[in-house]
Motif scaffolding. Structure first.
Motif, PDB file in Angstrom:
ATOM      1  N   PHE A  21      70.676  43.958  85.968  1.00 13.97           N
ATOM      2  CA  PHE A  21      70.191  42.586  85.905  1.00 13.97           C
ATOM      3  C   PHE A  21      71.272  41.658  86.448  1.00 13.97           C
ATOM      4  CE2 PHE A  21      68.348  45.010  82.471  1.00 13.97           C
ATOM      5  CZ  PHE A  21      66.994  44.734  82.599  1.00 13.97           C
ATOM      6  N   PHE A  22      70.833  40.609  87.142  1.00 14.29           N
ATOM      7  CA  PHE A  22      71.789  39.583  87.550  1.00 14.29           C
ATOM      8  C   PHE A  22      71.099  38.236  87.578  1.00 14.29           C
ATOM      9  CE2 PHE A  22      70.133  40.822  91.738  1.00 14.29           C
ATOM     10  CZ  PHE A  22      70.000  39.607  92.401  1.00 14.29           C
ATOM     11  N   SER A  23      71.900  37.197  87.549  1.00 12.68           N
ATOM     12  CA  SER A  23      71.384  35.837  87.657  1.00 12.68           C
ATOM     13  C   SER A  23      72.243  35.070  88.647  1.00 12.68           C
ATOM     14  CB  SER A  23      71.394  35.139  86.288  1.00 12.68           C
ATOM     15  OG  SER A  23      72.705  35.030  85.806  1.00 12.68           O
ATOM     16  N   THR A  24      71.738  33.929  89.066  1.00 10.28           N
ATOM     17  CA  THR A  24      72.507  33.057  89.944  1.00 10.28           C
ATOM     18  C   THR A  24      73.424  32.196  89.067  1.00 10.28           C
ATOM     19  OG1 THR A  24      70.710  31.429  89.903  1.00 10.28           O
ATOM     20  CG2 THR A  24      70.737  33.001  91.740  1.00 10.28           C
ATOM     21  N   PRO A  25      74.463  31.622  89.640  1.00  6.51           N
ATOM     22  CA  PRO A  25      75.392  30.813  88.844  1.00  6.51           C
ATOM     23  C   PRO A  25      74.720  29.647  88.108  1.00  6.51           C
ATOM     24  CG  PRO A  25      76.406  31.360  90.933  1.00  6.51           C
ATOM     25  CD  PRO A  25      74.965  31.817  91.018  1.00  6.51           C
ATOM     26  N   SER A  26      73.645  29.101  88.668  1.00  5.23           N
ATOM     27  CA  SER A  26      72.948  27.989  88.007  1.00  5.23           C
ATOM     28  C   SER A  26      72.152  28.453  86.800  1.00  5.23           C
ATOM     29  CB  SER A  26      72.000  27.301  88.993  1.00  5.23           C
ATOM     30  OG  SER A  26      70.916  28.174  89.302  1.00  5.23           O
ATOM     31  N   GLY A  27      71.854  29.760  86.723  1.00  7.90           N
ATOM     32  CA  GLY A  27      71.028  30.285  85.636  1.00  7.90           C
ATOM     33  C   GLY A  27      69.542  30.068  85.859  1.00  7.90           C
ATOM     34  N   ASN A  28      69.162  29.521  87.002  1.00  9.89           N
ATOM     35  CA  ASN A  28      67.762  29.223  87.288  1.00  9.89           C
ATOM     36  C   ASN A  28      66.996  30.428  87.838  1.00  9.89           C
ATOM     37  OD1 ASN A  28      65.497  27.492  87.453  1.00  9.89           O
ATOM     38  ND2 ASN A  28      65.902  27.144  89.618  1.00  9.89           N
ATOM     39  N   ILE A  29      67.690  31.425  88.339  1.00  8.00           N
ATOM     40  CA  ILE A  29      67.049  32.609  88.903  1.00  8.00           C
ATOM     41  C   ILE A  29      67.633  33.836  88.214  1.00  8.00           C
ATOM     42  CG2 ILE A  29      66.640  33.981  90.982  1.00  8.00           C
ATOM     43  CD1 ILE A  29      67.179  31.352  92.584  1.00  8.00           C
ATOM     44  N   HIS A  30      66.748  34.690  87.720  1.00  5.57           N
ATOM     45  CA  HIS A  30      67.156  35.929  87.065  1.00  5.57           C
ATOM     46  C   HIS A  30      66.448  37.084  87.741  1.00  5.57           C
ATOM     47  CE1 HIS A  30      69.181  33.841  83.796  1.00  5.57           C
ATOM     48  NE2 HIS A  30      68.184  32.982  83.852  1.00  5.57           N
ATOM     49  N   CYS A  31      67.173  38.168  87.989  1.00  6.35           N
ATOM     50  CA  CYS A  31      66.622  39.319  88.712  1.00  6.35           C
ATOM     51  C   CYS A  31      66.888  40.612  87.969  1.00  6.35           C
ATOM     52  CB  CYS A  31      67.246  39.427  90.107  1.00  6.35           C
ATOM     53  SG  CYS A  31      66.986  37.987  91.147  1.00  6.35           S
ATOM     54  N   SER A  32      65.953  41.535  88.119  1.00  9.73           N
ATOM     55  CA  SER A  32      66.167  42.908  87.663  1.00  9.73           C
ATOM     56  C   SER A  32      65.972  43.817  88.858  1.00  9.73           C
ATOM     57  CB  SER A  32      65.222  43.280  86.526  1.00  9.73           C
ATOM     58  OG  SER A  32      63.887  43.282  86.967  1.00  9.73           O
ATOM     59  N   VAL A  33      66.793  44.845  88.928  1.00  8.04           N
ATOM     60  CA  VAL A  33      66.778  45.763  90.061  1.00  8.04           C
ATOM     61  C   VAL A  33      66.696  47.182  89.513  1.00  8.04           C
ATOM     62  CG1 VAL A  33      68.036  46.534  92.092  1.00  8.04           C
ATOM     63  CG2 VAL A  33      68.278  44.179  91.319  1.00  8.04           C
ATOM     64  N   GLY A  34      65.741  47.941  90.016  1.00  9.78           N
ATOM     65  CA  GLY A  34      65.604  49.337  89.618  1.00  9.78           C
ATOM     66  C   GLY A  34      65.911  50.241  90.795  1.00  9.78           C
ATOM     67  N   ILE A  35      66.696  51.278  90.544  1.00 10.58           N
ATOM     68  CA  ILE A  35      67.072  52.205  91.609  1.00 10.58           C
ATOM     69  C   ILE A  35      66.725  53.623  91.159  1.00 10.58           C
ATOM     70  CG2 ILE A  35      68.960  53.076  93.020  1.00 10.58           C
ATOM     71  CD1 ILE A  35      70.446  50.439  92.380  1.00 10.58           C
ATOM     72  N   GLU A  36      65.905  54.297  91.965  1.00 10.57           N
ATOM     73  CA  GLU A  36      65.571  55.696  91.723  1.00 10.57           C
ATOM     74  C   GLU A  36      65.996  56.497  92.939  1.00 10.57           C
ATOM     75  OE1 GLU A  36      61.753  56.706  90.112  1.00 10.57           O
ATOM     76  OE2 GLU A  36      61.510  54.673  89.353  1.00 10.57           O
ATOM     77  N   ALA A  37      65.641  57.767  92.967  1.00 16.88           N
ATOM     78  CA  ALA A  37      66.068  58.655  94.053  1.00 16.88           C
ATOM     79  C   ALA A  37      65.637  58.166  95.429  1.00 16.88           C
ATOM     80  CB  ALA A  37      65.544  60.056  93.809  1.00 16.88           C
ATOM     81  N   ASN A  38      64.387  57.795  95.607  1.00 13.62           N
ATOM     82  CA  ASN A  38      63.888  57.442  96.940  1.00 13.62           C
ATOM     83  C   ASN A  38      63.368  56.020  97.062  1.00 13.62           C
ATOM     84  OD1 ASN A  38      64.377  60.043  97.993  1.00 13.62           O
ATOM     85  ND2 ASN A  38      62.518  60.770  96.985  1.00 13.62           N
ATOM     86  N   VAL A  39      63.443  55.257  96.007  1.00  6.50           N
ATOM     87  CA  VAL A  39      62.886  53.913  96.055  1.00  6.50           C
ATOM     88  C   VAL A  39      63.687  52.980  95.153  1.00  6.50           C
ATOM     89  CG1 VAL A  39      61.210  54.263  94.186  1.00  6.50           C
ATOM     90  CG2 VAL A  39      60.715  52.601  95.980  1.00  6.50           C
ATOM     91  N   SER A  40      63.777  51.739  95.582  1.00  5.83           N
ATOM     92  CA  SER A  40      64.405  50.693  94.790  1.00  5.83           C
ATOM     93  C   SER A  40      63.444  49.526  94.731  1.00  5.83           C
ATOM     94  CB  SER A  40      65.713  50.226  95.429  1.00  5.83           C
ATOM     95  OG  SER A  40      66.617  51.290  95.539  1.00  5.83           O
ATOM     96  N   ASP A  41      63.561  48.726  93.694  1.00  4.73           N
ATOM     97  CA  ASP A  41      62.738  47.526  93.619  1.00  4.73           C
ATOM     98  C   ASP A  41      63.539  46.397  92.991  1.00  4.73           C
ATOM     99  OD1 ASP A  41      62.769  48.086  90.876  1.00  4.73           O
ATOM    100  OD2 ASP A  41      60.697  48.731  90.804  1.00  4.73           O
ATOM    101  N   ILE A  42      63.065  45.185  93.246  1.00  8.24           N
ATOM    102  CA  ILE A  42      63.711  44.006  92.682  1.00  8.24           C
ATOM    103  C   ILE A  42      62.630  43.040  92.231  1.00  8.24           C
ATOM    104  CG2 ILE A  42      63.942  42.878  94.947  1.00  8.24           C
ATOM    105  CD1 ILE A  42      66.634  41.688  93.843  1.00  8.24           C
TER     106      ILE A  42
END
Length: 136
Positions: A21-42
Motif C-alpha cells: 500500500f502507498f499514498s501520496t504525500p498529500s494523503g488524498n490518493i491511496h493505492c494498493s498493489v498486488g503482485i503475483e507470478a504472472n500478473v500485477s494490479d493496482i
C-alpha cells in the motif's frame, strides 16, 4: 487377488499475492498493489477532486477508484461505503514522496507535486490530482 491402488493427487498450492500500500504525500490518493507470478494490479482511490473524471453509472460518491493490470486498459469505479481497495490506515502503507518512482511488476508509478501518474506495460494508465484526473 485384489490389490489396492494408490492414487496420488498433487494439488497445486494457491497463488499467493504480495500486496503493498502507498499514498501520496498529500494523503488524498491511496493505492494498493498486488503482485503475483504472472500478473500485477493496482487500485488507487482519490478522495478530494474536481469532478473531471466521468462518473460511472449512477455514482454519487466523492471518491473514485481507478484500477489496472500490468497489461490492458484502466477501469474506473465509483466508491461504495465500506468498500476500499486502498486502505489508508494500513500499517504497511508507505508514502511515495514527490520525485519518487515505484516500478511494481510491470506498473510504473511516479509521484510529483502535480499528481500521481501510473502506466502499465501496454502504455495504458492514469493521472490523478485534486485538480485533474485522466485515464489513457
Amino acid at each position: 487377488m485384489f490389490r489396492p491402488t494408490l492414487i496420488l493427487c498433487l494439488l497445486a498450492s494457491p497463488a499467493v499475492a504480495d500486496v503493498d500500500f502507498f499514498s501520496t504525500p498529500s494523503g488524498n490518493i491511496h493505492c494498493s498493489v498486488g503482485i503475483e507470478a504472472n500478473v500485477s494490479d493496482i487500485f488507487c482511490t482519490i478522495y478530494e477532486r474536481t469532478p473531471t473524471l466521468p462518473r460511472p453509472g449512477n455514482c454519487r460518491s466523492a471518491g473514485h477508484t481507478v484500477s489496472m493490470l500490468n497489461r490492458g486498459p484502466v477501469t474506473l469505479e465509483c466508491d461504495q461505503p465500506g468498500k476500499s481497495y486502498a486502505r489508508p490506515s494500513d500499517p504497511g502503507s508507505q508514502v511515495l514522496q514527490y520525485g519518487q518512482r515505484w516500478d511494481i511488476g510491470g506498473i510504473l508509478c511516479s509521484s510529483s507535486r502535480q499528481g500521481l501518474e501510473c502506466r502499465n506495460d501496454s502504455g495504458h494508465g492514469f493521472f490523478l490530482s485534486r485538480a485533474r484526473q485522466s485515464v489513457f
